[in-house]
Write an enzyme that holds these catalytic residues in place. Structure first.
Site, PDB file in Angstrom:
ATOM      1  N   HIS A   1     -13.365  -8.805   8.370  1.00 10.81           N
ATOM      2  CA  HIS A   1     -14.219  -9.162   9.595  1.00 10.81           C
ATOM      3  C   HIS A   1     -14.209  -8.299  10.757  1.00 10.81           C
ATOM      4  CE1 HIS A   1     -10.057  -9.768  11.101  1.00 10.81           C
ATOM      5  NE2 HIS A   1     -10.386  -9.709  12.024  1.00 10.81           N
TER       6      HIS A   1
ATOM      7  N   ASP B   1     -10.298 -11.317   3.126  1.00 11.34           N
ATOM      8  CA  ASP B   1     -10.608 -10.724   4.426  1.00 11.34           C
ATOM      9  C   ASP B   1     -10.181  -9.262   4.334  1.00 11.34           C
ATOM     10  OD1 ASP B   1     -11.527 -10.456   7.040  1.00 11.34           O
ATOM     11  OD2 ASP B   1      -9.712 -11.052   7.836  1.00 11.34           O
TER      12      ASP B   1
ATOM     13  N   GLY C   1      -7.864  -6.350  18.454  1.00 13.80           N
ATOM     14  CA  GLY C   1      -7.949  -4.702  18.157  1.00 13.80           C
ATOM     15  C   GLY C   1      -6.794  -4.412  16.942  1.00 13.80           C
ATOM     16  N   ASN C   2      -5.933  -5.092  16.687  1.00 16.30           N
ATOM     17  CA  ASN C   2      -4.645  -4.742  15.741  1.00 16.30           C
ATOM     18  C   ASN C   2      -5.270  -5.070  14.373  1.00 16.30           C
ATOM     19  OD1 ASN C   2      -2.459  -5.469  18.213  1.00 16.30           O
ATOM     20  ND2 ASN C   2      -1.829  -3.957  16.335  1.00 16.30           N
ATOM     21  N   SER C   3      -6.458  -6.031  14.205  1.00 15.23           N
ATOM     22  CA  SER C   3      -6.612  -6.266  12.962  1.00 15.23           C
ATOM     23  C   SER C   3      -7.011  -5.236  12.163  1.00 15.23           C
ATOM     24  CB  SER C   3      -8.026  -7.046  13.034  1.00 15.23           C
ATOM     25  OG  SER C   3      -7.873  -8.679  13.642  1.00 15.23           O
TER      26      SER C   3
ATOM     27  N   LEU D   1     -13.613 -22.296 -12.295  1.00 10.57           N
ATOM     28  CA  LEU D   1     -13.948 -23.513 -12.828  1.00 10.57           C
ATOM     29  C   LEU D   1     -15.175 -24.200 -12.708  1.00 10.57           C
ATOM     30  CD1 LEU D   1     -10.642 -25.277 -13.157  1.00 10.57           C
ATOM     31  CD2 LEU D   1     -11.533 -23.531 -14.663  1.00 10.57           C
ATOM     32  N   GLY D   2     -15.522 -23.881 -11.356  1.00 11.94           N
ATOM     33  CA  GLY D   2     -17.225 -24.509 -10.923  1.00 11.94           C
ATOM     34  C   GLY D   2     -16.595 -25.908 -10.698  1.00 11.94           C
TER      35      GLY D   2
END
Length: 412
Positions: free
Chosen positions: A151, A181, A253-255, A310-311
């Site tokens: 992100h 992520d 900002g730490n992400s 598996l769908g």
């Protein structure tokens, strides 16, 4: 009479005091032995642990596996008075990540009418604007590979990385994995600082944790806390969740920044917080190094993360649903939908079936089962046990590859 009693009182008192002193000094006079003082044991010293070999062989792929550094096991005998050495060891490898993208500016609805547009001629307001965002990243290889969050760089047209030593450079996107992520960037600079990766199977609740990143763009910042929990899931943050929880302050900002242990080794990639105010309230989450390393390897060598599939569309089992299906306990998951021409459809599964067991293991938690299935190599045969119309049915299914989510990759 009173004088005669006083003459005998002092000898009696003196004799009693003398007897008390003698009994305390020589307890053997009444058959009591003096107990020896307790022995002082030296502190236990743990045996030396071998370093993890970082050069494990892998199958040949389009790119070589990143040469990451594995840290020695963490010692928990005693904590240091300061963590400056751990920070100095890890902080140079934590970078600031700046991303920017051009977006279409929302214009007034009248601007779409040719009649009104003719009055503006060439003075039409600009329909584009530049959006920028900031985050953090961690250099995990001398080859220049940088781990960050998906992100942080999602949809970016340009990504710039700034090192602690003042150097700045544009970054190339190697790959992203929205379902965990995570994203992998690459920078081309010499003499890069590299962080060591810890073995997160050795992470324990109560361990000291330090978060390093660029909160609110103020510059590199270190905050301290502990490991509050491990294996956190059911948070609704990503499709595959196995988070480390910490109370080390994590802010916007730490992400993508580093969560390290007391010896400066990477424990996780800071990803998200629970907050009512938008700032840290002591509940932050990081992706464990073990998972991040596997995603890094997959994105570098294969360009994507390959997961089993598996769908089916699964629904959590409830006591009411279990009773309607004739089950004695709410176990398994309800198949609410089947992807046309997917692995489940080809195997004969139908909406309304109850999936009870996968490869002989009962399904207790739908998310855990999904993660287990994702770890299975596509093409493998997987035995399933389902309940249909009150009867049990055994079905063999050929696992497919989970489709890649549609996304816009940043420019390279």
């Amino acid at each position: 009479m009173r004088r005669s009693l006083a003459a005998y009182a002092w000898p009696v008192i003196t004799g009693v005091l003398l007897a008390i002193v003698l009994l305390n000094t020589f307890p053997q006079l009444i058959g009591r032995s003096a107990s020896p003082p307790p022995a002082v044991q030296p502190p236990a010293v743990p045996p030396a642990q071998p370093l993890v070999d970082p050069s494990a062989s892998r199958e040949a792929a389009t790119r070589p596996t990143p040469d990451v550094r594995q840290a020695a096991p963490l010692s928990r005998d005693q904590g240091p008075a300061s963590y400056s050495r751990a920070v100095e060891k890890a902080a140079p490898a934590v970078v600031n990540v700046y991303s920017s993208r051009v977006v279409e500016h929302e214009q007034h609805p009248l601007m779409s009418d040719p009649f009104f547009r003719q009055f503006f001629a060439d003075d039409l307001p600009s329909q584009q604007r530049l959006l920028s965002s900031l985050g953090s990243g961690v250099i995990v290889s001398a080859d220049g590979y940088v781990l960050t969050n998906h992100h942080v760089i999602d949809g970016a047209d340009e990504i710039q990385v700034a090192l602690r030593d003042g150097r700045e450079t544009l970054a190339e996107v190697i790959g992203t994995d929205p379902e965990s992520d995570l994203a992998v960037l690459r920078i081309q600079l010499d003499d890069l600082p590299v962080i060591e990766l810890s073995d997160t199977t050795d992470v324990a609740i109560g361990d000291v944790a330090l978060a390093i990143g660029n909160p609110f763009g103020v510059g590199q910042t270190v905050t301290m806390g502990i490991i509050s929990a491990t294996g956190r899931s059911h948070l609704g943050l990503t499709a595959y969740e196995d988070f480390i929880q910490t109370d080390a302050a994590i802010n916007p900002g730490n992400s993508g920044g580093a969560l390290i242990n007391a010896e400066g080794a990477l424990v996780g990639i800071n990803t998200a917080i629970f907050s009512r105010s938008g700032g840290s309230q002591g509940v932050g989450f990081a992706i464990p190094t073990r998972l991040a390393h596997s995603i890094l390897d997959a994105l570098v060598t294969q360009g994507r993360v390959i997961r089993g599939w598996l769908g089916i569309e699964a629904q959590e089992m409830t006591p009411e649903l279990a009773a309607s299906f004739g089950l004695q306990a709410p176990r398994g998951v309800v198949i609410a939908g089947v992807v046309p021409d997917g692995p489940a459809a080809r195997a004969g599964l139908r909406p309304g079936d109850v999936l009870l067991e996968v490869d002989g293991r009962p399904i207790v938690d739908a998310r855990v089962a999904m993660s287990d299935i994702a770890a299975i190599q596509p093409g493998a045969t997987l035995p399933l046990t389902v309940v249909r119309s009150g009867g049990r049915l055994d079905i063999d299914l050929e696992v497919g590859e989970r489709p890649q989510p549609e996304r816009r990759l940043p420019s390279r």
